[in-house]
Design an enzyme around this catalytic site. Structure first.
Site, mmCIF file in Angstrom:
data_model
loop_
_atom_site.group_PDB
_atom_site.id
_atom_site.type_symbol
_atom_site.label_atom_id
_atom_site.label_comp_id
_atom_site.label_asym_id
_atom_site.label_seq_id
_atom_site.Cartn_x
_atom_site.Cartn_y
_atom_site.Cartn_z
ATOM 1 N N THR A 46 0.836 -1.204 0.000
ATOM 2 C CA THR A 46 0.000 0.000 0.000
ATOM 3 C C THR A 46 0.868 1.250 0.000
ATOM 4 O OG1 THR A 46 -1.836 -1.123 1.097
ATOM 5 C CG2 THR A 46 -1.786 1.275 1.282
ATOM 6 N N TYR A 134 2.925 -12.416 5.153
ATOM 7 C CA TYR A 134 1.848 -11.779 4.405
ATOM 8 C C TYR A 134 1.489 -12.669 3.229
ATOM 9 C CZ TYR A 134 -0.536 -8.004 1.750
ATOM 10 O OH TYR A 134 -1.437 -7.237 1.052
ATOM 11 N N LYS A 162 -0.528 -11.916 8.116
ATOM 12 C CA LYS A 162 -1.592 -11.148 7.493
ATOM 13 C C LYS A 162 -2.152 -12.036 6.398
ATOM 14 C CE LYS A 162 -2.495 -7.026 4.673
ATOM 15 N NZ LYS A 162 -1.894 -5.857 3.986
ATOM 16 N N VAL A 204 -5.065 -5.782 9.225
ATOM 17 C CA VAL A 204 -4.057 -4.898 8.637
ATOM 18 C C VAL A 204 -4.783 -4.178 7.519
ATOM 19 C CG1 VAL A 204 -1.809 -4.682 7.534
ATOM 20 C CG2 VAL A 204 -2.193 -6.482 9.236
#
Length: 296
Positions: A46, A134, A162, A204
């Site tokens: 992000t 992740y 995540k 998250v």
């Protein structure tokens, strides 16, 4: 390591020349801390990590650590599809004073489950920092299996995942077969409440840039037994969450922040800022946009 229940995957503010805007970054950090963020992920996807140089990432880590000054955990995005490069960046992140690292599944080169295991093990063994895995098949084209995540969770400093596969059955298996100390976070804003219902820790989040306090209220309501209120908040927030992903992330959330007076600039190619039509649709989709705005 307790990362909290709402972790914001922070965007990277850019100035008009496309360079990191550090004064804007400081204002964004303060906005996020004031509006529900228990921890921050810096230079994750992000944060447009594929377009940031290693030097830019390290400078961003150091700057954020200095501004946060121990108030909340700072998690550095140091994963890539290059194990040696990830080890090097992880070591630099540790030297910068961050509290943990996030490691994304290796994209493009499509390693096997054993390859992923050895990749994450090698990085974890190179640092004393706590590691959050992740898993995001939609962007990396590989899915880390529950068995691999469970196996990795036995490494002392791999403490969290995540999980952005959208597969609640797989997530339930991970939660069931890992230690109680291993935390499982949703990687999809709209699945936060369903994930909590099967034993997840939190989120998250991208949407927390805009609705962080409301997401905190939803999670706290659920965890204190007020499921009806949590469900009502979830339903109310869902249109906002969807609007923030109507175009490739992070273009919509950056636009929404700019609309609310938290100036973060545009995005770097190959990402594009929203068209006028997309921006108009976003504005209309966020009727409560100004409820959590800050004034500069």
């Amino acid at each position: 390591m307790n990362f909290g229940q709402v972790i914001t995957a922070m965007v990277t503010p850019f100035d008009q020349h496309g360079e990191i805007d550090f004064p804007a970054t400081q204002k964004l950090i303060e906005h996020l801390i004031a509006n529900g963020s228990d921890a921050l992920v810096i230079a994750g996807t992000t944060g447009e990590s594929p377009t940031l140089s290693t030097d830019e990432k390290v400078e961003l880590f150091q700057f954020t650590v200095n501004i946060v000054a121990g108030r909340i955990p700072v998690i550095a995005g140091t994963g890539s599809n290059n194990t040696r490069a990830s080890i090097s960046l992880t070591r630099q992140a540790e030297e910068s004073g961050v509290d943990g690292v996030m490691l994304v599944t290796p994209y493009y080169n499509k390693p096997s489950q054993e390859g992923m295991f050895q990749h994450f093990q090698a990085i974890a063994q190179s640092t004393r920092l706590p590691v959050m895995l992740y898993n995001i098949p939609g962007r990396s084209v590989v899915t880390m299996s529950p068995a691999t995540i469970i196996r990795l969770s036995k490494i002392d400093n791999i403490v969290s995942v995540k999980e952005a596969s959208g597969d609640l059955d797989a997530t339930a298996e991970i939660i069931e077969k890992t230690a109680a100390s291993f935390s499982v976070y949703s990687g999809d804003d709209s699945l936060t409440l369903p994930m909590l219902s099967i034993g997840g820790t939190g989120i998250v989040s991208v949407s927390a840039h805009i609705i962080g306090s409301a997401m905190q209220d939803m999670i706290t309501s659920f965890k204190t037994g007020d499921v009806k209120t949590a469900a009502a908040i979830h339903r109310r927030l869902l249109p906002t969450m969807k609007a923030l992903f109507a175009a490739p992330n992070p273009s919509p959330v950056k636009a929404a922040l700019n609309m609310t007076g938290v100036q973060v600039g545009g995005v770097r190619l190959p990402m594009l800022s929203l068209t006028e039509e997309e921006a108009s649709a976003l504005r209309k989709s966020l009727p409560d946009l100004h409820s959590e705005a800050v004034t500069n």
